[in-house]
Design an enzyme around this catalytic site. Structure first.
Site, PDB file in Angstrom:
ATOM      1  N   ARG A  68       0.956  -1.143  -0.074  1.00  0.00           N
ATOM      2  CA  ARG A  68       0.116   0.016   0.064  1.00  0.00           C
ATOM      3  C   ARG A  68       0.833   1.138  -0.164  1.00  0.00           C
ATOM      4  O   ARG A  68       1.685   1.396   0.982  1.00  0.00           O
ATOM      5  CB  ARG A  68      -0.863  -0.085   1.098  1.00  0.00           C
ATOM      6  CG  ARG A  68      -1.694   1.551   1.294  1.00  0.00           C
ATOM      7  CD  ARG A  68      -2.618   1.211   2.323  1.00  0.00           C
ATOM      8  NE  ARG A  68      -3.836   0.600   2.049  1.00  0.00           N
ATOM      9  CZ  ARG A  68      -4.966   0.491   2.302  1.00  0.00           C
ATOM     10  NH1 ARG A  68      -5.207   1.377   3.592  1.00  0.00           N
ATOM     11  NH2 ARG A  68      -5.919  -0.246   1.871  1.00  0.00           N
ATOM     12  N   HIS A  74      -7.254   0.702  -6.214  1.00  0.00           N
ATOM     13  CA  HIS A  74      -7.535  -0.291  -5.329  1.00  0.00           C
ATOM     14  C   HIS A  74      -8.347  -1.429  -5.712  1.00  0.00           C
ATOM     15  O   HIS A  74      -9.282  -1.809  -5.413  1.00  0.00           O
ATOM     16  CB  HIS A  74      -8.525   0.590  -3.907  1.00  0.00           C
ATOM     17  CG  HIS A  74      -8.256   0.044  -2.748  1.00  0.00           C
ATOM     18  ND1 HIS A  74      -7.630  -1.177  -2.379  1.00  0.00           N
ATOM     19  CD2 HIS A  74      -9.227   0.383  -1.521  1.00  0.00           C
ATOM     20  CE1 HIS A  74      -7.806  -1.542  -1.178  1.00  0.00           C
ATOM     21  NE2 HIS A  74      -8.740  -0.665  -0.700  1.00  0.00           N
ATOM     22  N   GLN A 111      -9.915  -4.133  -3.447  1.00  0.00           N
ATOM     23  CA  GLN A 111     -11.174  -3.843  -2.887  1.00  0.00           C
ATOM     24  C   GLN A 111     -12.338  -4.093  -3.906  1.00  0.00           C
ATOM     25  O   GLN A 111     -13.293  -4.740  -3.610  1.00  0.00           O
ATOM     26  CB  GLN A 111     -11.365  -2.345  -2.540  1.00  0.00           C
ATOM     27  CG  GLN A 111     -12.229  -1.810  -2.069  1.00  0.00           C
ATOM     28  CD  GLN A 111     -12.801  -2.327  -0.573  1.00  0.00           C
ATOM     29  OE1 GLN A 111     -12.140  -2.402   0.023  1.00  0.00           O
ATOM     30  NE2 GLN A 111     -14.306  -2.967  -0.605  1.00  0.00           N
ATOM     31  N   CYS A 117     -16.512   0.971   0.560  1.00  0.00           N
ATOM     32  CA  CYS A 117     -14.958   0.096   0.904  1.00  0.00           C
ATOM     33  C   CYS A 117     -14.761   0.246   2.435  1.00  0.00           C
ATOM     34  O   CYS A 117     -13.994  -0.493   2.815  1.00  0.00           O
ATOM     35  CB  CYS A 117     -14.117   0.736   0.089  1.00  0.00           C
ATOM     36  SG  CYS A 117     -13.662   2.500   0.084  1.00  0.00           S
TER      37      CYS A 117
HETATM   38  N1   CP Z   1     -11.082  -0.528   2.394  1.00  0.00           N
HETATM   39  C1   CP Z   1      -9.985  -0.532   2.987  1.00  0.00           C
HETATM   40  O1   CP Z   1      -8.928  -0.786   2.286  1.00  0.00           O
HETATM   41  O2   CP Z   1      -9.772  -0.440   4.284  1.00  0.00           O
HETATM   42  P1   CP Z   1      -8.620  -0.040   5.185  1.00  0.00           P
HETATM   43  O3   CP Z   1      -8.017   1.138   4.352  1.00  0.00           O
HETATM   44  O4   CP Z   1      -8.937  -0.173   6.569  1.00  0.00           O
HETATM   45  O5   CP Z   1      -7.190  -1.155   4.815  1.00  0.00           O
HETATM   46  N1  NVA Z   2     -10.279   6.532  -1.146  1.00  0.00           N
HETATM   47  C1  NVA Z   2      -9.798   5.983   0.198  1.00  0.00           C
HETATM   48  C2  NVA Z   2      -9.867   4.514   0.222  1.00  0.00           C
HETATM   49  C3  NVA Z   2      -9.743   4.085   1.296  1.00  0.00           C
HETATM   50  C4  NVA Z   2      -9.806   2.556   1.393  1.00  0.00           C
HETATM   51  C5  NVA Z   2      -8.391   6.455   0.252  1.00  0.00           C
HETATM   52  O1  NVA Z   2      -7.416   6.233  -0.707  1.00  0.00           O
HETATM   53  O2  NVA Z   2      -7.943   6.848   1.517  1.00  0.00           O
END
Ligand code: CP
Ligand code: NVA
Length: 306
Positions: free
Chosen positions: A100, A127, A130, A260
């Protein structure tokens, strides 16, 4: 050796196979308990996480593998040493890298120099894990994913981009409903449209909530993504017309809601919608992160799935 950086690496049949493997793993987890036996997978996070971190760790364990969590306290990637050396060192010890990152370029750098699969666990642009879990959930509840119409409301971000990508691959219908100037990434939308030409997917960008009338699923996400320090209240007026609430669901006739998470209750979604078990598929969706990612790990890293 394959990576999962944005899902465009996968054909429609392969994405459908991932969804079906995720559902098989959910049904009979014990059948897959040795798929990652003897394998070690690094999970590297530059940003916070609840769902992604825990579901990768649990998923790797359930498949019989070993997860090594790396936060960025012991030398941030690209700072203590280069992305290239990170990738080259990790590839000598580990069988996969889940990352990430703030910048998609970091994932591309890892993929370029690693000799083991690299999996995107969220970046500024995408993502993909997800959205795989999202479509596992959609298939479970609504059946044929190519027939389901999904409308995303709110800020055009990494989720919006990835929903267009997976919708395009699967031949589905995806609409983003975002304020003018705050829609999806134009380049990614145009790449998704190229895919859609081959699969028959229908992709639309609009700023009008009423355009989503008759859709099946309303999706939302935070109005301010990680890495942006703007306070939510500073953007409230811009996004409030796109909040998923009873009125929006009534106006559009949309029966189901996805998010999400993390959710900002009272901002992009109201409590009553989030907690309405007839409407909200949100916690099923979160559970399916586990099964979807086990399918990804099983497909990219396991020797059993050859
Ligand atoms: N939806 C998601 O990716 O959640 P987190 O940021 O908690 O991993
Ligand atoms: N758009 C959000 C998604 C979190 C899972 C972010 O990048 O923070």
């Amino acid at each position: 050796m394959r990576n999962l950086l944005n899902l465009m690496e996968f054909s429609q049949d392969e994405v459908l196979e991932l969804i079906s493997l995720a559902r098989a793993m959910k049904k009979n987890p014990a059948d897959y308990g040795s798929w990652l036996k003897g394998k070690s997978v690094v999970t590297l996070f530059e940003k916070p996480s609840l769902r992604t971190r825990v579901t990768f760790d649990v998923g790797i364990t359930r498949l019989g593998g070993h997860c090594i969590y790396m936060d960025q306290q012991n030398g941030a990637i690209g700072k203590r040493e280069t992305v290239r050396d990170y990738a080259k060192n990790l590839s000598r010890w580990c069988d996969g890298i889940v990352a990430r990152v703030f910048d998609h370029g970091t994932l591309q750098g890892l993929a370029k120099y690693a000799t083991v699969p690299v999996i995107n666990a969220l970046c500024n642009l995408y993502h993909p894990c997800q959205t795989l879990a999202d479509y596992v959930t959609i298939q479970e509840h609504l059946g044929d994913v190519s027939k389901v119409k999904l409308a995303y409301f709110g800020d055009g971000n990494n989720m919006t981009n990835s929903l267009f990508v997976i919708g395009a691959i699967l031949g589905g219908t995806v609409m983003s409903v975002c304020p003018k100037g705050w829609g999806p990434d134009a380049q990614i939308f145009s790449e998704a449209q190229e895919i859609a030409k081959k699969t028959g997917a229908k992709l639309t960008v609009t700023d009008r909530v009423e355009d989503a009338a008759g859709y099946d699923v309303a999706y939302t996400d935070t109005w301010v993504s990680m890495g942006d320090n703007t306070p939510l209240d500073a953007v409230r007026a811009r996004y409030m017309p796109y909040q998923i609430n009873r009125e929006l669901l009534k106006k559009t006739g949309i029966p189901y809601v996805l998010h999400c998470q993390p959710a900002h209750r009272g901002y992009e979604i109201t409590d009553d919608v989030m907690d309405d078990e007839k409407v909200s598929l949100i916690y099923d969706e979160a559970e399916n992160r586990l099964h979807a990612q086990m399918a990804v790990l099983g497909t990219l890293i396991s020797d059993k799935n050859k």
